[in-house]
Design a protein around this motif. Structure first.
Motif, PDB file in Angstrom:
ATOM      1  N   PHE A  79       7.973   0.150  -9.743  1.00 32.78           N
ATOM      2  CA  PHE A  79       7.618  -0.410  -8.448  1.00 32.78           C
ATOM      3  C   PHE A  79       6.232   0.049  -7.987  1.00 32.78           C
ATOM      4  N   GLY A  80       5.968   1.336  -8.121  1.00 34.71           N
ATOM      5  CA  GLY A  80       4.690   1.856  -7.665  1.00 34.71           C
ATOM      6  C   GLY A  80       3.521   1.282  -8.432  1.00 34.71           C
ATOM      7  N   GLN A  81       3.645   1.190  -9.748  1.00 35.63           N
ATOM      8  CA  GLN A  81       2.572   0.633 -10.564  1.00 35.63           C
ATOM      9  C   GLN A  81       2.408  -0.865 -10.313  1.00 35.63           C
ATOM     10  N   MET A  82       3.522  -1.556 -10.122  1.00 35.23           N
ATOM     11  CA  MET A  82       3.437  -2.986  -9.824  1.00 35.23           C
ATOM     12  C   MET A  82       2.764  -3.218  -8.476  1.00 35.23           C
ATOM     13  N   ALA A  83       3.050  -2.370  -7.501  1.00 37.15           N
ATOM     14  CA  ALA A  83       2.406  -2.500  -6.191  1.00 37.15           C
ATOM     15  C   ALA A  83       0.907  -2.253  -6.307  1.00 37.15           C
ATOM     16  N   ALA A  84       0.514  -1.231  -7.062  1.00 36.00           N
ATOM     17  CA  ALA A  84      -0.910  -0.958  -7.251  1.00 36.00           C
ATOM     18  C   ALA A  84      -1.600  -2.113  -7.963  1.00 36.00           C
ATOM     19  N   ALA A  85      -0.968  -2.655  -8.997  1.00 34.53           N
ATOM     20  CA  ALA A  85      -1.550  -3.799  -9.713  1.00 34.53           C
ATOM     21  C   ALA A  85      -1.625  -5.029  -8.812  1.00 34.53           C
ATOM     22  N   LEU A 137       7.035   9.984   1.281  1.00 35.27           N
ATOM     23  CA  LEU A 137       7.247  11.348   1.751  1.00 35.27           C
ATOM     24  C   LEU A 137       6.227  12.310   1.146  1.00 35.27           C
ATOM     25  N   ALA A 138       5.878  12.069  -0.108  1.00 32.22           N
ATOM     26  CA  ALA A 138       4.862  12.885  -0.788  1.00 32.22           C
ATOM     27  C   ALA A 138       3.939  11.932  -1.542  1.00 32.22           C
ATOM     28  N   PRO A 139       2.870  11.462  -0.919  1.00 32.81           N
ATOM     29  CA  PRO A 139       1.974  10.474  -1.548  1.00 32.81           C
ATOM     30  C   PRO A 139       1.411  10.988  -2.869  1.00 32.81           C
ATOM     31  N   MET A 140       1.346  10.089  -3.838  1.00 31.84           N
ATOM     32  CA  MET A 140       0.854  10.436  -5.170  1.00 31.84           C
ATOM     33  C   MET A 140      -0.101   9.347  -5.653  1.00 31.84           C
ATOM     34  N   LEU A 141      -1.092   9.768  -6.460  1.00 35.49           N
ATOM     35  CA  LEU A 141      -2.093   8.850  -7.006  1.00 35.49           C
ATOM     36  C   LEU A 141      -1.811   8.490  -8.460  1.00 35.49           C
ATOM     37  N   ALA A 142      -0.688   8.962  -8.999  1.00 33.95           N
ATOM     38  CA  ALA A 142      -0.410   8.722 -10.418  1.00 33.95           C
ATOM     39  C   ALA A 142      -0.249   7.237 -10.728  1.00 33.95           C
ATOM     40  N   ASN A 143       0.304   6.473  -9.786  1.00 35.07           N
ATOM     41  CA  ASN A 143       0.486   5.038 -10.041  1.00 35.07           C
ATOM     42  C   ASN A 143      -0.851   4.335 -10.252  1.00 35.07           C
ATOM     43  N   TRP A 144      -1.862   4.706  -9.476  1.00 33.93           N
ATOM     44  CA  TRP A 144      -3.169   4.061  -9.587  1.00 33.93           C
ATOM     45  C   TRP A 144      -3.869   4.432 -10.895  1.00 33.93           C
ATOM     46  N   VAL A 199       0.831  -1.202   0.000  1.00 28.30           N
ATOM     47  CA  VAL A 199       0.000   0.000   0.000  1.00 28.30           C
ATOM     48  C   VAL A 199       0.867   1.254   0.000  1.00 28.30           C
ATOM     49  N   ALA A 200       1.897   1.266   0.834  1.00 33.73           N
ATOM     50  CA  ALA A 200       2.787   2.426   0.887  1.00 33.73           C
ATOM     51  C   ALA A 200       3.547   2.605  -0.423  1.00 33.73           C
ATOM     52  N   THR A 201       4.003   1.505  -1.013  1.00 34.80           N
ATOM     53  CA  THR A 201       4.765   1.591  -2.258  1.00 34.80           C
ATOM     54  C   THR A 201       3.915   2.092  -3.413  1.00 34.80           C
ATOM     55  N   SER A 202       2.619   1.776  -3.399  1.00 33.28           N
ATOM     56  CA  SER A 202       1.750   2.200  -4.501  1.00 33.28           C
ATOM     57  C   SER A 202       1.584   3.711  -4.558  1.00 33.28           C
ATOM     58  N   PHE A 203       1.950   4.424  -3.493  1.00 27.08           N
ATOM     59  CA  PHE A 203       1.842   5.890  -3.475  1.00 27.08           C
ATOM     60  C   PHE A 203       3.211   6.562  -3.540  1.00 27.08           C
ATOM     61  N   LYS A 204       4.253   5.805  -3.873  1.00 26.52           N
ATOM     62  CA  LYS A 204       5.602   6.361  -3.919  1.00 26.52           C
ATOM     63  C   LYS A 204       6.051   6.571  -5.354  1.00 26.52           C
ATOM     64  N   THR A 205       6.996   7.480  -5.510  1.00 24.51           N
ATOM     65  CA  THR A 205       7.711   7.593  -6.769  1.00 24.51           C
ATOM     66  C   THR A 205       8.828   6.540  -6.799  1.00 24.51           C
ATOM     67  N   ARG A 206       9.419   6.366  -7.956  1.00 21.69           N
ATOM     68  CA  ARG A 206      10.485   5.368  -8.078  1.00 21.69           C
ATOM     69  C   ARG A 206      11.677   5.735  -7.200  1.00 21.69           C
ATOM     70  N   ASP A 207      12.001   7.036  -7.102  1.00 22.84           N
ATOM     71  CA  ASP A 207      13.128   7.455  -6.268  1.00 22.84           C
ATOM     72  C   ASP A 207      12.851   7.195  -4.797  1.00 22.84           C
ATOM     73  N   GLU A 208      11.614   7.406  -4.361  1.00 20.23           N
ATOM     74  CA  GLU A 208      11.278   7.151  -2.967  1.00 20.23           C
ATOM     75  C   GLU A 208      11.361   5.665  -2.641  1.00 20.23           C
ATOM     76  N   VAL A 209      10.976   4.825  -3.599  1.00 22.82           N
ATOM     77  CA  VAL A 209      11.086   3.378  -3.374  1.00 22.82           C
ATOM     78  C   VAL A 209      12.538   2.981  -3.212  1.00 22.82           C
TER      79      VAL A 209
END
Length: 299
Positions: A266-272, A78-85, A60-70
């Protein structure tokens, strides 16, 4: 004159202060043991709960991260984002892949039960093929990759490659040993006298299985069906080889495609992944009483 009520026992029979104190401490230890056992049990359950939920929380946390944050290693974004979803549904039609996985799983469960139930009945109640249990278990011990190439050519000759029916048939046959060993204990709990009474009344084997055994076997059937459904839904190897067409991919294969040759989203894979595991969790949550009750009844 000494009264009987005030008479004292001999000195050697009187409990000493040390003995009385020891008995008091023993009583306290006896009363403390249940509390300690309860605390240890709660601590163990909490550890198991954290162990099971931590990977889901990380997804869940990874799905809201950028690749650099992962890559930075922070657990929380640090800055949650919905772009991955939003991107994950643009890149792949996950709803269609979910439908493929559920369709294959339902076909597989039907095939497994149609084969396993009569087989277990013949072995347990009719005493036919006593070596069948060992043969089925030995076939399940071998890794699936051994049969991958023969299965591929057999499915291609039968015209069942890149089809939900073909993959469901293969997965259903693969799960027969699991269903056989799960159902075996349930059949043994049904008294043989019930079958013999039905045979004396003129009922055949199939009618006895349908009218006598299956109503009593219902909890075991539900538990076995759920386990086989989850096994098929999570299967990856056969699905990636036998169904390589884009519109026939299952959800496990679709999730693996988010990993590129050089870059891993990573973020998109976590969301999927969260989308993919949601149906399994909902099914397990909805049927948890049947699953736990069925498995505990088959011990």
């Amino acid at each position: 004159m000494t009264h009987a009520s005030t008479a004292q026992p001999p000195a050697h029979l009187r409990p000493s202060a040390t003995q009385a104190l020891g008995k008091a401490h023993a009583g306290q230890r006896i009363h403390a043991r249940p509390w300690l056992r309860g605390a240890a049990l709660r601590l163990a359950l909490a550890a198991v709960l954290v162990f099971c939920l931590l990977p889901i929380a990380f997804l869940v946390a990874t799905s809201f991260k950028t690749r650099d944050e992962v890559l930075s290693g922070h657990f929380l974004p640090l800055a949650p984002m919905l772009a991955n979803w939003s991107k994950v549904f643009e890149i792949a039609p996950l709803h269609w892949h979910l439908f493929n996985s559920l369709a294959v799983a339902l076909i597989s469960v039907a095939v497994t039960l149609l084969i396993a139930v009569p087989a277990v009945y013949a072995v347990v109640k009719l005493r036919r093929g006593p070596a069948l249990a060992g043969v089925l278990l030995s076939s399940y011990v071998a890794p699936p990759v051994v049969a991958l190439l023969p299965l591929f050519f057999m499915m291609r000759y039968a015209g069942l490659n890149n089809s939900l029916l073909g993959l469901g048939l293969v997965d259903g046959l693969m799960n027969v040993p699991v269903a056989f060993w799960l159902l075996r204990s349930f059949f043994k709990q049904i008294p043989l006298a019930l079958d013999e009474a039905a045979w004396l009344d003129g009922a055949g084997y199939w009618r006895t299985l349908w009218r006598v055994n299956l109503p009593l076997l219902w909890p075991g059937l539900v538990a076995t069906a759920l386990i086989c459904l989850i096994l098929t839904y999570n299967e990856f190897l056969l699905a990636s080889v036998l169904n390589n067409r884009s519109d026939m991919r299952t959800i496990t294969v679709a999730i693996s495609l988010f990993q590129g040759e050089r870059v891993v989203n990573f973020g998109q894979m976590a969301a999927a992944s969260l989308v993919g595991i949601a149906p399994v969790y909902l099914v397990a949550l909805a049927f948890q009483k049947h699953l736990i009750g069925g498995l505990s009844a088959g011990r």
